[in-house]
Design an enzyme around this catalytic site. Structure first.
Site, PDB file in Angstrom:
ATOM      1  N   HIS A 144       0.870  -1.191   0.000  1.00 53.84           N
ATOM      2  CA  HIS A 144       0.000   0.000   0.000  1.00 53.84           C
ATOM      3  C   HIS A 144       0.903   1.236   0.000  1.00 53.84           C
ATOM      4  O   HIS A 144       2.015   1.192   0.552  1.00 53.84           O
ATOM      5  CB  HIS A 144      -0.836  -0.043   1.284  1.00 53.84           C
ATOM      6  CG  HIS A 144      -1.907   0.984   1.401  1.00 53.84           C
ATOM      7  ND1 HIS A 144      -1.654   2.287   1.750  1.00 53.84           N
ATOM      8  CD2 HIS A 144      -3.249   0.899   1.242  1.00 53.84           C
ATOM      9  CE1 HIS A 144      -2.794   2.955   1.805  1.00 53.84           C
ATOM     10  NE2 HIS A 144      -3.785   2.142   1.499  1.00 53.84           N
ATOM     11  N   ASP A 221       3.269  -4.084   7.986  1.00 56.75           N
ATOM     12  CA  ASP A 221       2.043  -3.306   7.815  1.00 56.75           C
ATOM     13  C   ASP A 221       0.894  -4.303   7.996  1.00 56.75           C
ATOM     14  O   ASP A 221       0.592  -5.081   7.087  1.00 56.75           O
ATOM     15  CB  ASP A 221       2.021  -2.683   6.415  1.00 56.75           C
ATOM     16  CG  ASP A 221       0.679  -2.042   6.098  1.00 56.75           C
ATOM     17  OD1 ASP A 221      -0.267  -2.191   6.890  1.00 56.75           O
ATOM     18  OD2 ASP A 221       0.575  -1.401   5.030  1.00 56.75           O
ATOM     19  N   GLN A 224      -4.295  -4.944   7.098  1.00 57.36           N
ATOM     20  CA  GLN A 224      -5.257  -5.947   6.617  1.00 57.36           C
ATOM     21  C   GLN A 224      -5.154  -7.248   7.392  1.00 57.36           C
ATOM     22  O   GLN A 224      -6.130  -7.988   7.480  1.00 57.36           O
ATOM     23  CB  GLN A 224      -5.016  -6.244   5.121  1.00 57.36           C
ATOM     24  CG  GLN A 224      -5.275  -5.080   4.198  1.00 57.36           C
ATOM     25  CD  GLN A 224      -6.747  -4.660   4.147  1.00 57.36           C
ATOM     26  OE1 GLN A 224      -7.644  -5.418   4.508  1.00 57.36           O
ATOM     27  NE2 GLN A 224      -6.993  -3.442   3.707  1.00 57.36           N
ATOM     28  N   LYS A 247     -10.274  -0.761  10.646  1.00 60.54           N
ATOM     29  CA  LYS A 247     -10.395  -2.011   9.875  1.00 60.54           C
ATOM     30  C   LYS A 247     -10.639  -3.200  10.805  1.00 60.54           C
ATOM     31  O   LYS A 247     -10.898  -4.304  10.363  1.00 60.54           O
ATOM     32  CB  LYS A 247      -9.131  -2.240   9.048  1.00 60.54           C
ATOM     33  CG  LYS A 247      -8.940  -1.192   7.944  1.00 60.54           C
ATOM     34  CD  LYS A 247      -7.730  -1.507   7.120  1.00 60.54           C
ATOM     35  CE  LYS A 247      -7.192  -0.319   6.370  1.00 60.54           C
ATOM     36  NZ  LYS A 247      -7.887  -0.052   5.106  1.00 60.54           N
ATOM     37  N   CYS A 386      -4.760   2.551  -3.640  1.00 63.99           N
ATOM     38  CA  CYS A 386      -3.481   3.025  -3.083  1.00 63.99           C
ATOM     39  C   CYS A 386      -2.348   2.045  -3.349  1.00 63.99           C
ATOM     40  O   CYS A 386      -1.455   1.857  -2.499  1.00 63.99           O
ATOM     41  CB  CYS A 386      -3.579   3.322  -1.584  1.00 63.99           C
ATOM     42  SG  CYS A 386      -4.791   4.572  -1.197  1.00 63.99           S
TER      43      CYS A 386
HETATM   44  C1  LIG Z   1      -2.319  -2.736   3.636  1.00 68.46           C
HETATM   45  C2  LIG Z   1      -2.715  -1.349   4.075  1.00 68.46           C
HETATM   46  N1  LIG Z   1      -1.791  -0.547   4.611  1.00 68.46           N
HETATM   47  C3  LIG Z   1      -2.087   0.690   5.031  1.00 68.46           C
HETATM   48  C4  LIG Z   1      -3.349   1.203   4.915  1.00 68.46           C
HETATM   49  C5  LIG Z   1      -3.625   2.596   5.394  1.00 68.46           C
HETATM   50  O1  LIG Z   1      -4.454   2.574   6.505  1.00 68.46           O
HETATM   51  P1  LIG Z   1      -4.998   3.948   7.137  1.00 68.46           P
HETATM   52  O2  LIG Z   1      -5.615   4.702   6.006  1.00 68.46           O
HETATM   53  O3  LIG Z   1      -5.989   3.500   8.159  1.00 68.46           O
HETATM   54  O4  LIG Z   1      -3.830   4.659   7.715  1.00 68.46           O
HETATM   55  C6  LIG Z   1      -4.350   0.422   4.340  1.00 68.46           C
HETATM   56  C7  LIG Z   1      -5.712   0.956   4.143  1.00 68.46           C
HETATM   57  O5  LIG Z   1      -6.381   0.688   3.194  1.00 68.46           O
HETATM   58  C8  LIG Z   1      -4.022  -0.895   3.906  1.00 68.46           C
HETATM   59  O6  LIG Z   1      -4.933  -1.688   3.344  1.00 68.46           O
END
Ligand SMILES: Cc1ncc(COP(=O)(O)O)c(C=O)c1O
Length: 428
Positions: A144, A221, A224, A247, A386
């Protein structure tokens, strides 16, 4: 009115039997009917965007409301009763998060605003201090943007080098190439626990072992993965972990940064201000210890407290039970989707992925498809999610994504597939 918090548990909640219909009843948003001209009784909500943000159970909504209604105050500042209840609620929530991710101590759990902030914290507070010009940061193209851009910014600032683990054709990390890119120069490996597009579940324990063998640290990260697969930072040797409350069936505006205690001790703060200090002089200051050192300013108080309620909620259901349910659902969805002509699902086989299916339909624009599904009460995401480098690799500008949660059921899949068929006939 007596002032008391309603959840003051220190042990994990009792397990409940997995009953998806009973679970759905906990989520008010899923009980609604959507106004529809063709269907006077209204359309059911088919929410297939849990990967972007999960719906909230009533207990989480109630908890956030309880804080505002009964004992709201700023955190870690007052000795009066409201303040004490808030502090207690936050520390309980921190303990619950620590247990959820298998941390050795709740002092290793830092509340942030979300995954993005947590990874930026790591890049600034760890990266800027511990990495220098020529050091390598190992990434991959399924990340992401939140786990790419902060490292790009850091690399540019300090002269570090970004390297990438290649992906296999079906969207997994190509571990046969790991030795070529993970070397003594690697100082940090940043990887997603689960791809938000391909659903790929990455072997974080193995990656941690390999990273440590060359003296590198690993950041996961877990935006998910934490809501869908059991996480244990000690067992898996994870140095840093980032995830978002929203999430995990919790509130938005709150997230978690986990760091191993000795690393947090060695790091400097990311943000300066109230609460993170030990002593402030006219021209300099000394820092408090973690977690306060990394929690400058006012926390998202009610959200962080309600995050603990969300943790209790998912633990009562069981992440393993939810994962098994979601895997079965994804297998069923993929099987049904494969009967739709021109539909291609991206990513690895079902056994290697979590509850996400991204796809394209030959000759159909993802936005048109998402809009036609919406007209049928089916909510999916379209776009690059993203992950522009991943979409470049797939050779497409955008995809459609259906993502599932512990409340998703077979009827959701049936309505989704029926809506895909209808959309296909309308658009082609
Ligand atoms: C794998 C992953 N990393 C990071 C994020 C970013 O999360 P946040 O927008 O809650 O900071 C997301 C959100 O879609 C994600 O799916």
């Amino acid at each position: 009115m007596t002032i008391e918090a309603t959840t003051a548990e220190s042990s994990p909640p009792a397990r409940r039997a997995y009953d998806v219909e009973a679970i759905r009843a906990d989520f008010p948003a899923l009980q609604q009917r959507l106004p529809s001209r063709k269907h006077p009784e209204g359309l059911p909500v088919t929410y297939l965007d849990t990967g972007a943000s999960a719906q909230k159970p009533q207990v989480v909504i109630d908890k956030e409301r309880e804080v505002y209604e009964k004992y709201y105050a700023n955190a870690y500042r007052g000795v009066y009763r409201f303040g004490a209840l808030v502090d207690e609620g936050l520390e309980e929530s921190r303990d619950k998060v620590a247990r959820l991710i298998g941390a050795a101590s709740s002092d290793e759990v830092i509340f942030t605003s979300g995954t993005t902030m947590s990874i930026n914290l790591a890049a600034h507070a760890y990266g800027k201090k511990m990495l220098s010009a020529g050091d390598e940061i190992l990434l991959n193209e399924m990340e992401h943007h939140a786990n790419l851009v902060p490292w790009q910014m850091l690399a540019k600032e300090i002269g570090a080098v970004l390297r990438f683990i290649p992906l296999t054709a079906d969207g997994r990390l190509d571990l046969s190439q790991l030795d070529a890119v993970l070397t003594k120069k690697t100082k940090l490996l940043a990887v997603t626990g689960m791809s938000n597009v391909l659903g790929t579940l990455n072997p974080v324990g193995l990656l941690a072992e390999r990273a440590h063998a060359v003296g590198a640290k690993i950041l996961v990260d877990a935006a998910q993965s934490v809501p869908h697969v059991e996480t244990n930072v000690v067992r898996d040797g994870i140095d840093f972990l980032a995830f978002s409350g929203h999430k995990l069936y919790g509130p938005s505006g709150v997230g978690v940064f986990y760091g191993r205690a000795e690393l947090l001790d060695a790091m400097d703060p990311f943000l300066g201000g109230g609460h993170m200090i030990e002593r402030v002089y006219r021209d300099h200051a000394t820092w408090s210890v973690a977690p306060a050192k990394f929690e400058a300013g006012t926390l998202p108080i009610a959200q962080a407290i309600a995050l603990g309620t969300a943790v209790d909620y998912v633990q009562a259901i069981g992440i393993d039970a939810a994962h098994a349910h979601e895997q079965a659902l994804v297998a069923y969805a993929a099987e049904r989707m494969q009967t739709i002509p021109g539909l291609k699902i991206f990513g690895p086989p079902i056994s290697d992925r979590g509850a996400i299916l991204s796809f394209e339909m030959d000759g159909v624009h993802p936005e048109d498809l998402a809009q036609l599904l919406d007209l049928q009460g089916v909510f999916v995401r379209h776009g690059h999610h993203c992950t522009m480098p991943l979409h470049d690799l797939l050779g497409i500008p955008a995809s459609v994504r259906a993502s599932f949660g512990l409340y998703s059921n077979r009827e959701d899949v049936d309505r989704f597939c029926a809506a895909l068929e209808t959309a296909r006939h309308k658009l082609l």
